[in-house]
Motif scaffolding. Structure first.
Motif, short mmCIF file in Angstrom:
data_model
loop_
_atom_site.label_atom_id
_atom_site.label_comp_id
_atom_site.label_asym_id
_atom_site.label_seq_id
_atom_site.Cartn_x
_atom_site.Cartn_y
_atom_site.Cartn_z
N LEU A 1 77.83 42.54 -62.37
CA LEU A 1 76.77 43.36 -62.97
C LEU A 1 76.18 42.72 -64.23
CD1 LEU A 1 75.14 45.95 -62.72
CD2 LEU A 1 76.89 47.09 -64.11
N PRO A 2 76.98 42.17 -65.14
CA PRO A 2 76.39 41.49 -66.31
C PRO A 2 75.54 40.28 -65.92
CG PRO A 2 78.70 42.01 -66.74
CD PRO A 2 78.45 42.27 -65.28
N ILE A 3 75.96 39.53 -64.85
CA ILE A 3 75.18 38.36 -64.42
C ILE A 3 73.80 38.81 -63.94
CG2 ILE A 3 75.06 36.51 -62.69
CD1 ILE A 3 78.12 36.38 -62.80
N LEU A 4 73.79 39.88 -63.12
CA LEU A 4 72.50 40.38 -62.60
C LEU A 4 71.64 40.92 -63.73
CD1 LEU A 4 73.76 42.21 -59.39
CD2 LEU A 4 72.51 40.04 -59.52
N ALA A 5 72.27 41.61 -64.69
CA ALA A 5 71.50 42.19 -65.80
C ALA A 5 70.89 41.10 -66.68
CB ALA A 5 72.40 43.10 -66.63
N THR B 1 68.85 29.87 -73.44
CA THR B 1 69.77 28.82 -73.03
C THR B 1 70.92 29.40 -72.23
OG1 THR B 1 71.08 29.01 -75.04
CG2 THR B 1 69.19 27.50 -75.12
N ILE B 2 71.65 28.47 -71.57
CA ILE B 2 72.84 28.90 -70.79
C ILE B 2 73.88 29.51 -71.69
CG2 ILE B 2 74.73 28.04 -69.35
CD1 ILE B 2 72.82 25.93 -68.26
N SER B 3 74.03 28.94 -72.88
CA SER B 3 75.02 29.47 -73.84
C SER B 3 74.69 30.91 -74.23
CB SER B 3 75.07 28.57 -75.09
OG SER B 3 75.92 29.13 -76.05
N GLU B 4 73.39 31.16 -74.47
CA GLU B 4 72.97 32.52 -74.84
C GLU B 4 73.19 33.48 -73.68
OE1 GLU B 4 69.48 31.57 -78.11
OE2 GLU B 4 68.97 31.70 -76.00
N MET B 5 72.94 32.99 -72.45
CA MET B 5 73.16 33.83 -71.26
C MET B 5 74.64 34.21 -71.14
SD MET B 5 70.73 32.06 -68.35
CE MET B 5 71.39 33.09 -67.08
N GLU C 1 76.25 37.93 -71.22
CA GLU C 1 77.13 38.42 -70.13
C GLU C 1 78.44 38.98 -70.70
OE1 GLU C 1 77.69 35.28 -67.38
OE2 GLU C 1 75.58 35.24 -66.72
N ASN C 2 78.99 38.23 -71.66
CA ASN C 2 80.26 38.70 -72.27
C ASN C 2 80.09 40.04 -72.99
OD1 ASN C 2 81.75 36.53 -71.33
ND2 ASN C 2 81.30 35.26 -73.13
N GLN C 3 78.93 40.18 -73.68
CA GLN C 3 78.66 41.44 -74.38
C GLN C 3 78.57 42.60 -73.38
OE1 GLN C 3 75.13 40.65 -76.67
NE2 GLN C 3 76.26 39.63 -78.34
N TYR C 4 77.90 42.33 -72.24
CA TYR C 4 77.82 43.35 -71.18
C TYR C 4 79.21 43.72 -70.67
CZ TYR C 4 72.79 43.87 -70.34
OH TYR C 4 71.47 44.19 -70.44
N ARG C 5 80.05 42.67 -70.51
CA ARG C 5 81.40 42.93 -69.99
C ARG C 5 82.24 43.74 -71.00
NH1 ARG C 5 80.73 37.39 -67.99
NH2 ARG C 5 80.43 37.55 -65.72
N VAL C 6 82.04 43.46 -72.29
CA VAL C 6 82.75 44.24 -73.33
C VAL C 6 82.31 45.71 -73.25
CG1 VAL C 6 82.97 44.62 -75.81
CG2 VAL C 6 83.12 42.30 -74.89
#
Length: 365
Positions: free
Chosen positions: A31-35, A44-48, A52-57
């Protein structure tokens, strides 16, 4: 068969739990990847990865909150189940207790009908115990015990072949021992009747203070009975033979003594407010310091009754002729009109009694 179904039920639960964890894991990862993919242009990839990590938290916190709420729900459900079980247990215990009391009550009542005195006494005290434990059986116990007195010490049963004349004990103790011992023994109450009177005297409730019914001791034969300090408010003694009975310090407010025989009865300091003495025989009765306010005295026989320091204020249907026959009214409180007329016609009624006479009276009381 039941064991097999339990195993199948457990396997299904475990399988559903595993599937649920797999679904939550997939949602948590994809779900975070899709969002974040919707905003992937220009970053950038780093920002993505950071997004994603913030979504997972956030998802972890949400799942944690849901888990906590579910845990609270399960705890609440367990508490309700425990409360229901406790109520069911308490109800079962109460039913068992009531069944036990009913069985004890039936057995105690059966004991009252036995011929052996010891067994009857056991039944009486068993009923007292039941009355102290059960509100439901309190009134029935008192009704049964008073009915027992009326049946086994009723006037019609007791006076056959007996003299109804009561004579107080002589202060000559030798004479009592030699000449009057047979008469004294005859006056002694049976042990079972005395036991019931003891139970009545020990009770903590009384009429208008926990008891809804008046005690019914009508037409009983209780010569010389000891009611000292008893709570007998509103009790009915109508037509009873109570010669020489002791009511010292007793509470008899509103009691009914109509047509009773109370010769030589002792009412010292008794509370007799609103009591009824209609056509009762009170000859030689002792009312020193008694409270007789608003009592009904129509047709009462008061010959030689002692009203020293008694309160007769407001007593109804008292007249000069009745009071002229009493032993003394020294210190008694009366309606002023009646007191004035009596002092004018019978001044000796208000004289102080000699000390020797007072001492003899104390020996009797």
């Amino acid at each position: 068969m039941k064991k097999k179904y339990k195993v199948i039920h457990l396997v299904i639960k475990v399988a559903l739990l595993i599937i649920g964890f797999i679904i939550i894991g997939l949602i948590w990862w994809f779900l975070p990847i899709l969002a974040v993919y919707q905003f992937s242009f220009g970053i950038t990839i780093s920002e993505m990865a950071t997004l994603e990590n913030q979504y997972r938290v956030t998802l972890t916190q949400a799942f944690g909150g849901i888990a906590i709420l579910y845990g609270v729900y399960l705890s609440w459900k367990r508490i309700n189940i425990a409360e229901d079980n406790l109520k069911a247990t308490q109800k079962s215990l109460e039913i068992a207790k009531q069944e036990q009391i009913t069985e004890r009550f039936t057995r105690a009542v059966d004991q009252l009908g036995r011929t052996e005195l010891e067994i009857r006494l056991g039944g009486i005290y068993a009923l007292e115990k039941i009355a102290s434990e059960s509100e439901e059986y309190y009134s029935p116990v008192l009704e049964i015990l008073t009915a027992y007195i009326r049946k086994n010490s009723g006037v019609n049963l007791q006076i056959k072949g007996k003299s109804l004349t009561y004579e107080p004990e002589s202060i000559d103790f030798q004479a009592n021992e030699n000449a009057n011992s047979e008469k004294i023994n005859e006056r002694k109450l049976p042990l079972d009747i005395q036991a019931i009177l003891t139970v009545i005297g020990r009770r903590q409730k009384y009429f208008s203070n926990g008891e809804s019914n008046r005690l019914n001791l009508q037409d009983v034969y209780l010569m010389g009975a000891n009611f000292k300090g008893f709570h007998l408010e509103g009790a009915c003694f109508r037509g009873s033979y109570l010669h020489g009975a002791i009511f010292i310090d007793a509470h008899l407010e509103g009691a009914n003594f109509a047509a009773s025989h109370l010769e030589w009865a002792k009412f010292r300091r008794a509370h007799l407010e609103d009591a009824t003495f209609t056509v009762a025989s009170l000859k030689h009765a002792y009312f020193r310091q008694a409270h007789l306010e608003r009592s009904e005295c129509f047709g009462a026989k008061l010959e030689s009754a002692d009203f020293t320091d008694a309160n007769l204020y407001g007593a109804r249907n008292l007249d000069i002729d009745m009071l002229s026959k009493v032993k003394t009214l020294h210190g008694a409180r009366l309606n002023e009109t009646l007191r004035s007329l009596l002092k004018e016609k019978y001044p000796n009624l208000f004289d102080h009694r000699p000390d020797t006479e007072m001492m003899l009276e104390r020996l009797k009381v």
